[in-house]
Motif scaffolding. Structure first.
Motif, short mmCIF file in Angstrom:
data_model
loop_
_atom_site.label_atom_id
_atom_site.label_comp_id
_atom_site.label_asym_id
_atom_site.label_seq_id
_atom_site.Cartn_x
_atom_site.Cartn_y
_atom_site.Cartn_z
N PRO A 10 2.82 -4.17 -4.60
CA PRO A 10 1.37 -4.46 -4.58
C PRO A 10 0.79 -4.14 -3.21
CG PRO A 10 2.67 -6.49 -4.49
CD PRO A 10 3.63 -5.39 -4.79
N VAL A 11 -0.43 -3.63 -3.22
CA VAL A 11 -1.08 -3.23 -1.97
C VAL A 11 -1.99 -4.36 -1.51
CG1 VAL A 11 -2.60 -1.56 -0.88
CG2 VAL A 11 -0.96 -0.81 -2.61
N SER A 12 -1.70 -4.92 -0.36
CA SER A 12 -2.54 -5.97 0.19
C SER A 12 -3.77 -5.36 0.85
CB SER A 12 -1.76 -6.79 1.22
OG SER A 12 -1.46 -5.99 2.36
N ALA A 13 -4.79 -6.19 1.02
CA ALA A 13 -6.00 -5.71 1.68
C ALA A 13 -5.70 -5.28 3.11
CB ALA A 13 -7.07 -6.80 1.67
N GLY A 14 -4.81 -6.03 3.77
CA GLY A 14 -4.46 -5.68 5.14
C GLY A 14 -3.80 -4.34 5.25
N TYR A 15 -2.87 -4.03 4.32
CA TYR A 15 -2.19 -2.74 4.37
C TYR A 15 -3.15 -1.61 4.01
CZ TYR A 15 1.12 1.02 3.58
OH TYR A 15 1.77 2.23 3.64
N ARG A 16 -4.05 -1.89 3.04
CA ARG A 16 -5.03 -0.87 2.66
C ARG A 16 -5.85 -0.44 3.88
NH1 ARG A 16 -7.93 -3.69 -1.02
NH2 ARG A 16 -6.61 -2.97 -2.73
#
Length: 511
Positions: free
Chosen positions: A16-22
């Motif tokens: 899953p892609v977190s907002a922080g990583y995005r």
């Protein structure tokens, strides 16, 4: 869920892609794009020492900044983007960053105009793989309702790179020489490439669109692209064959000139033949995507509208440093600080406002994406002319004004068109993403960039140098000023084309 082909392992392992990583990925994309523009635009601040070193006319220098770079940058972008639609976009961007940075460093050891021309072509080869895959990556990390703002944030790399290349390149050249400037900025890019490869994941294609879609329409969103990929109405093939025909004609002219018939210099038609042959190969490779987007009026209006504005955008950005030295009597170091400030402040504000305003207005009408930059360009042209004439402007004040006041007024006015000049990047590139299904986005972006850069970057940078030489007998050292005046007409043309796109975009939109 069971899938076929090679997608299953990727989906199974997709975290899953977190907002922080995005936002981390977006920041890395911005930084790489900044390096892209540092290496692309550094030649503008180095105009004076390069012209002196190699005894170049304005037209010859225009070739270095325009055709040498843009010819290969634009044409090779399509096969590299086609590959990015079928393989790792991160690997392609990593290799591209290494290549363009390496050739930038090599520019610092050029011993002749010909060597510098070839090394600039090498920079274009690398940068061809750096932009379209990034557009596609960002589109797969951000949902549609945030995409124009994300694209606008990515475009921050342009003012950051233009300002960074101007400031770092100019100060290094003033202190240590132009060769050191090329070498230092090139080495920086080579060192950053491994970080890009090791920290950025290649996400599922179209994942952000599927997540934003309603369950009832999710199946259609997944199935439709596959059927489109199999479709080919022949338009892309016809355009490719036309390019091959032009290439053959120019090759014939080159052969005749070698035999003493026709043009005295066979290199000109030979270069043109090679260029059109590469365009033909590129469009043949991209014929399926081309068959989807090139039959849409919106694509041509967006592409030609952006290209018309880029004639001024790239041209003015490349020639303003020399204009400041000629017409405002600034030194190389002074121009480095002065123009870097204009590019950074005006560019960041304009890009963000363009994407933010377009995203908000597009909730009511998709036509807002091209409409916002169309209005911006109508304002840009008179503002550029007014800023270039700040000494005359302050002369209207009681008691006149000092040169320092003229520079201050020019700086403040230049911020307006510099920002508006870049307002198209977020909205237009986001709109282009929605003219094709997700599996075609890298290639669709590359076809768009082919038109934008061949007409904008290649023509724009050369046009102002050629026009400056043409007007020199009449205006002397002020010929570059008048060359820039004539180029403002391209902003008006761009506005007309983008107004047209605002009327057709809803019909051509792909969710």
């Amino acid at each position: 869920m069971t899938t076929s082909g090679t997608a299953a392992p990727q989906e199974a392992a997709e975290p899953p892609v977190s907002a922080g990583y995005r936002y981390y990925v977006l920041a890395i994309m911005v930084f790489v794009y900044m390096l892209n523009f540092v290496d692309r635009q550094i030649i503008g601040i180095l105009a004076a020492p390069l012209k002196q070193e190699f005894q170049l006319s304005d037209s010859q220098f225009g070739l270095l900044g325009g055709i040498a770079f843009a010819s290969v940058y634009s044409t090779l972008a399509i096969p590299l983007a086609w590959l990015a639609d079928r393989s790792s976009r991160v690997w392609i961007m990593t290799g591209a960053l290494t290549v363009w940075s390496g050739f930038t460093a090599l520019c610092g050891i050029a011993g002749s105009f010909g060597q510098l021309f070839l090394f600039r072509m090498g920079v274009g080869v690398g940068e061809a793989g750096g932009v379209a895959p990034a557009y596609s990556l960002i589109a797969d990390y951000f949902p549609p309702n945030q995409r124009a703002r994300a694209m606008a944030a990515f475009a921050f790399g342009i003012p950051l790179g233009t300002a960074g290349g101007t400031l770092i390149g100019g100060l290094l050249a003033a202190q240590y020489g132009w060769r050191t400037a090329f070498i230092v900025v090139g080495v920086i890019g080579v060192l950053v490439a491994p970080i890009l490869r090791l920290t950025v994941r290649d996400p599922k294609r179209g994942g952000a669109d599927a997540a934003a879609a309603k369950p009832a329409s999710s199946a259609a969103a997944v199935v439709a692209p596959a059927s489109v990929l199999l479709a080919d109405d022949g338009l892309g093939r016809k355009v490719a064959l036309a390019a091959f025909g032009v290439a053959g004609g120019m090759a014939l002219l080159a052969g005749l000139s070698l035999a003493g018939i026709g043009a005295a210099n066979p290199l000109i038609p030979a270069f043109g033949a090679g260029l059109f042959a590469v365009i033909g190969v590129s469009l043949l490779i991209a014929r399926r995507t081309g068959s989807v987007i090139m039959r849409k009026k919106s694509f041509w209006l967006l592409a030609l509208g952006a290209a018309s504005s880029s004639v001024c955008g790239y041209g003015v950005a490349g020639w303003l440093p020399l204009f400041f030295m000629r017409s405002f009597d600034l030194t190389l170091a002074q121009v480095s600080w002065y123009y870097a400030g204009i590019a950074l402040i005006g560019g960041l504000f304009g890009i963000w406002m363009g994407g933010s305003v377009a995203d908000k207005l597009a909730r009511r009408s998709k036509g807002a994406y091209p409409l916002v930059p169309a209005v911006a360009f109508l304002i840009s042209a008179p503002c550029f002319i007014l800023a270039m004439n700040s000494p005359w402007l302050i002369g209207l004040l009681p008691g006149g004004g000092s040169p320092a006041l003229a520079l201050t007024v020019a700086f403040l006015i230049f911020l307006i068109p510099t920002g508006l000049n870049l307002a198209w990047l977020g909205p237009v590139t986001a709109a282009v993403q929605h003219l094709a299904p997700a599996p075609m986005r890298s290639t669709a972006s590359a076809i768009f960039l082919l038109i934008n850069n061949l007409l904008g970057l290649a023509v724009g940078f050369f046009y102002f140098g050629w026009m400056s030489d043409l007007l020199r007998p009449t205006f002397g050292e002020e010929s570059l000023r008048w060359a820039i005046y004539t180029g403002m007409g391209f902003y008006l043309l761009s506005s007309v084309l983008l107004f047209g796109a605002s009327r057709t975009l809803k019909k051509d939109w792909v969710d």
